[in-house]
Write an enzyme that holds these catalytic residues in place. Structure first.
Site: not given
Ligand SMILES: [Zn+2]
Length: 142
Positions: A84, A22
């Site tokens: 994501h 991420e």
């Molecule tokens: Zn998240």
């Protein structure tokens, strides 16, 4: 919220380069009559070390430094973004839980889905409260 296409592209490139982890960052801008106008997307380092594929952590010191430089330009931190990897472009249960712990008032949360390190889908959300959770915020790309 209003955001320039160039800033969406900046975040998308950051999300692709950080894949499969991420990535995260902040949005500088102004909030006028309840509408967030993003002026610049600033990538920050994801400090999460244990599970960076599914978690992100922003160092408070990075935020304080960013806040200081933003003020000098007459801007504020009006939102945050994170990606994501191979997950949908919407807040997760973890995102909801963290938002419910505070510091989410009046800011937007952009979530960028990034599939296979290539296809990036932007989305934008505002956190209402612990019960209502996130509500999608229309993206006005200018
Ligand atoms: Zn998240």
């Amino acid at each position: 919220m209003k955001i320039r296409r160039a800033d969406i592209e900046t975040i998308a490139a950051h999300a692709r380069s950080g894949y499969p982890h991420e990535v995260c960052g902040a949005l500088l801008g102004v909030s006028r009559e309840g509408v967030v106008h993003a002026a610049r997307a600033v990538p920050l380092t994801n400090r999460e070390t244990e599970r960076p594929a599914v978690r992100y952590q922003i160092d408070p010191a990075d935020l304080i430094a960013l806040q200081r430089s933003a003020r000098e330009e007459g801007l504020d931190i009006v939102g945050y973004f994170h990606s994501h990897p191979d997950h949908p472009a919407r807040p997760s249960e973890t995102d909801r839980r963290i938002a419910a712990e505070g510091l989410s008032d009046g800011v937007v949360h952009m979530v960028f889905g990034v599939a296979g390190g290539r296809d990036v889908v932007p989305s934008s959300w505002v956190f209402r409260d612990a019960r209502q959770g996130f509500e999608e915020e229309p993206l006005d790309v200018i």
